[in-house]
Design a protein around this motif. Structure first.
Motif, mmCIF file in Angstrom:
data_model
loop_
_atom_site.group_PDB
_atom_site.id
_atom_site.type_symbol
_atom_site.label_atom_id
_atom_site.label_comp_id
_atom_site.label_asym_id
_atom_site.label_seq_id
_atom_site.Cartn_x
_atom_site.Cartn_y
_atom_site.Cartn_z
ATOM 1 N N VAL A 90 25.820 51.460 33.175
ATOM 2 C CA VAL A 90 25.369 50.569 32.107
ATOM 3 C C VAL A 90 26.034 49.188 32.182
ATOM 4 C CG1 VAL A 90 24.641 52.358 30.484
ATOM 5 C CG2 VAL A 90 27.002 51.584 30.460
ATOM 6 N N ILE A 91 27.179 49.108 32.844
ATOM 7 C CA ILE A 91 27.835 47.813 33.028
ATOM 8 C C ILE A 91 28.611 47.836 34.338
ATOM 9 C CG2 ILE A 91 29.903 48.455 31.685
ATOM 10 C CD1 ILE A 91 29.970 45.493 30.693
ATOM 11 N N ASN A 92 28.529 46.719 35.073
ATOM 12 C CA ASN A 92 29.311 46.513 36.289
ATOM 13 C C ASN A 92 29.659 45.023 36.264
ATOM 14 O OD1 ASN A 92 30.435 46.291 38.798
ATOM 15 N ND2 ASN A 92 28.742 47.243 39.886
ATOM 16 N N TYR A 93 30.805 44.702 35.670
ATOM 17 C CA TYR A 93 31.144 43.332 35.308
ATOM 18 C C TYR A 93 32.406 42.874 36.032
ATOM 19 C CZ TYR A 93 31.938 39.281 32.342
ATOM 20 O OH TYR A 93 32.120 37.992 31.898
ATOM 21 N N SER A 94 32.309 41.784 36.779
ATOM 22 C CA SER A 94 33.477 41.225 37.459
ATOM 23 C C SER A 94 34.353 40.477 36.459
ATOM 24 C CB SER A 94 33.052 40.262 38.561
ATOM 25 O OG SER A 94 32.429 40.976 39.589
ATOM 26 N N ILE A 95 35.620 40.847 36.409
ATOM 27 C CA ILE A 95 36.574 40.166 35.531
ATOM 28 C C ILE A 95 37.009 38.891 36.246
ATOM 29 C CG2 ILE A 95 38.831 40.331 34.404
ATOM 30 C CD1 ILE A 95 38.434 43.407 34.421
ATOM 31 N N VAL A 96 36.890 37.774 35.553
ATOM 32 C CA VAL A 96 37.228 36.495 36.175
ATOM 33 C C VAL A 96 38.456 35.885 35.507
ATOM 34 C CG1 VAL A 96 34.877 35.995 36.942
ATOM 35 C CG2 VAL A 96 35.611 35.253 34.672
ATOM 36 N N LYS A 97 39.152 35.059 36.275
ATOM 37 C CA LYS A 97 40.330 34.355 35.772
ATOM 38 C C LYS A 97 39.940 33.549 34.536
ATOM 39 C CE LYS A 97 43.784 31.053 37.412
ATOM 40 N NZ LYS A 97 44.300 30.382 38.593
ATOM 41 N N GLY A 98 40.768 33.630 33.496
ATOM 42 C CA GLY A 98 40.529 32.847 32.291
ATOM 43 C C GLY A 98 39.586 33.493 31.290
ATOM 44 N N LEU A 99 39.099 34.693 31.584
ATOM 45 C CA LEU A 99 38.212 35.394 30.656
ATOM 46 C C LEU A 99 38.914 35.570 29.313
ATOM 47 C CD1 LEU A 99 35.719 37.979 31.087
ATOM 48 C CD2 LEU A 99 37.741 38.984 30.124
ATOM 49 N N ILE A 109 38.291 50.341 34.753
ATOM 50 C CA ILE A 109 38.570 49.043 35.365
ATOM 51 C C ILE A 109 39.025 49.358 36.777
ATOM 52 C CG2 ILE A 109 40.042 46.997 35.416
ATOM 53 C CD1 ILE A 109 40.118 47.031 32.400
ATOM 54 N N TYR A 110 38.308 48.804 37.745
ATOM 55 C CA TYR A 110 38.640 49.000 39.150
ATOM 56 C C TYR A 110 39.340 47.762 39.694
ATOM 57 C CZ TYR A 110 35.672 53.117 39.240
ATOM 58 O OH TYR A 110 35.141 54.361 39.004
ATOM 59 N N HIS A 111 40.354 48.004 40.513
ATOM 60 C CA HIS A 111 41.112 46.932 41.169
ATOM 61 C C HIS A 111 40.858 47.027 42.665
ATOM 62 C CE1 HIS A 111 45.305 45.161 42.317
ATOM 63 N NE2 HIS A 111 44.345 44.257 42.411
ATOM 64 N N ASN A 112 40.314 45.971 43.241
ATOM 65 C CA ASN A 112 40.140 45.898 44.684
ATOM 66 C C ASN A 112 41.394 45.244 45.245
ATOM 67 O OD1 ASN A 112 39.552 44.918 47.334
ATOM 68 N ND2 ASN A 112 37.382 45.209 46.906
ATOM 69 N N THR A 113 42.222 46.057 45.896
ATOM 70 C CA THR A 113 43.526 45.554 46.347
ATOM 71 C C THR A 113 43.385 44.575 47.513
ATOM 72 O OG1 THR A 113 43.745 47.581 47.638
ATOM 73 C CG2 THR A 113 44.876 47.516 45.513
ATOM 74 N N SER A 167 40.969 42.220 47.945
ATOM 75 C CA SER A 167 40.589 40.890 47.460
ATOM 76 C C SER A 167 41.276 40.524 46.147
ATOM 77 C CB SER A 167 39.072 40.826 47.266
ATOM 78 O OG SER A 167 38.680 41.747 46.267
ATOM 79 N N ASN A 168 42.090 41.440 45.621
ATOM 80 C CA ASN A 168 42.736 41.291 44.316
ATOM 81 C C ASN A 168 41.724 40.884 43.249
ATOM 82 O OD1 ASN A 168 44.995 41.657 42.703
ATOM 83 N ND2 ASN A 168 45.389 39.470 42.630
ATOM 84 N N SER A 169 40.625 41.645 43.209
ATOM 85 C CA SER A 169 39.608 41.410 42.187
ATOM 86 C C SER A 169 39.491 42.653 41.317
ATOM 87 C CB SER A 169 38.272 41.075 42.847
ATOM 88 O OG SER A 169 37.847 42.154 43.660
ATOM 89 N N PHE A 170 38.925 42.459 40.138
ATOM 90 C CA PHE A 170 38.808 43.537 39.156
ATOM 91 C C PHE A 170 37.391 43.567 38.613
ATOM 92 C CE2 PHE A 170 43.175 42.151 39.175
ATOM 93 C CZ PHE A 170 43.913 43.324 39.062
ATOM 94 N N ARG A 171 36.921 44.758 38.222
ATOM 95 C CA ARG A 171 35.631 44.851 37.553
ATOM 96 C C ARG A 171 35.635 45.998 36.554
ATOM 97 N NH1 ARG A 171 31.569 48.080 40.819
ATOM 98 N NH2 ARG A 171 32.882 49.272 42.229
ATOM 99 N N VAL A 172 34.813 45.832 35.529
ATOM 100 C CA VAL A 172 34.617 46.851 34.508
ATOM 101 C C VAL A 172 33.335 47.590 34.869
ATOM 102 C CG1 VAL A 172 34.161 47.281 32.059
ATOM 103 C CG2 VAL A 172 35.697 45.418 32.730
ATOM 104 N N VAL A 173 33.434 48.906 34.991
ATOM 105 C CA VAL A 173 32.256 49.711 35.305
ATOM 106 C C VAL A 173 32.119 50.794 34.244
ATOM 107 C CG1 VAL A 173 31.150 51.237 37.006
ATOM 108 C CG2 VAL A 173 32.505 49.279 37.781
ATOM 109 N N GLY A 174 30.930 50.889 33.672
ATOM 110 C CA GLY A 174 30.656 51.910 32.671
ATOM 111 C C GLY A 174 29.511 52.797 33.122
ATOM 112 N N VAL A 175 29.732 54.112 33.040
ATOM 113 C CA VAL A 175 28.721 55.101 33.433
ATOM 114 C C VAL A 175 28.462 56.009 32.233
ATOM 115 C CG1 VAL A 175 28.195 57.008 35.014
ATOM 116 C CG2 VAL A 175 29.494 55.025 35.835
ATOM 117 N N LYS A 176 27.192 56.148 31.870
ATOM 118 C CA LYS A 176 26.831 57.003 30.741
ATOM 119 C C LYS A 176 27.301 58.422 30.994
ATOM 120 C CE LYS A 176 24.439 56.543 27.634
ATOM 121 N NZ LYS A 176 24.909 56.393 26.264
ATOM 122 N N LEU A 177 27.943 59.031 29.986
ATOM 123 C CA LEU A 177 28.374 60.416 30.115
ATOM 124 C C LEU A 177 27.154 61.339 30.201
ATOM 125 C CD1 LEU A 177 31.307 60.507 27.540
ATOM 126 C CD2 LEU A 177 31.465 60.449 30.026
#
Length: 131
Positions: A60-69, A38-42, A44-54
């Motif tokens: 495989v995923i680059n998902y912006s976490i939104v308010k109220g999720l 989970i990355y935090h952009n300080t 813009s105070n935004s967050f995203r889930v990023v998944g990279v295959k080992l």
């Protein structure tokens, strides 16, 4: 870049297939663990889930976490969330990694829901995942 990882865990990234009523890998033929951050952009105070295959370092995923999720810990090692189009699931390698991830996800959702300019606490220092 003003982005930093607030957690890292190993999990299989899944989506729910409404047709077959089953959980399937997010990308066909992409079984196996990914490194999930989970990355935090300080800035813009935004967050995203990023998944990279080992295995092949493919994203495989680059998902912006939104308010109220809506985030649901279905079992100690399987967590899920949904948006208007899709239900996402993470099948973690261990309970500890699932807990690390959920703590960071709940922190991100808290930060997003309290974005009214108030003082924020720093996130707990994540413990790295040893492989």
């Amino acid at each position: 870049m003003d982005e930093q990882s607030i957690c890292q865990a190993r999990a299989s990234v899944m989506i729910y297939d409404d047709t077959s009523k089953k959980w399937v890998p997010i990308k066909p033929g992409q079984q196996g663990f990914s490194r999930i951050n989970i990355y935090h952009n300080t800035a813009s105070n935004s967050f995203r889930v990023v998944g990279v295959k080992l295995q092949d370092q493919q994203v495989v995923i680059n998902y912006s976490i939104v308010k109220g999720l809506k985030y649901n810990q279905a079992t100690p090692t399987f967590h899920q969330w949904r948006d208007a189009r899709q239900v996402y699931g993470l099948n973690f390698a261990s309970k500890e990694e699932a807990t690390t991830f959920s703590n960071a996800m709940l922190f991100a959702l808290n930060m997003l829901s309290s974005q009214d300019g108030g003082e924020q606490c720093a996130p707990p220092r994540p413990r790295g995942v040893v492989e």
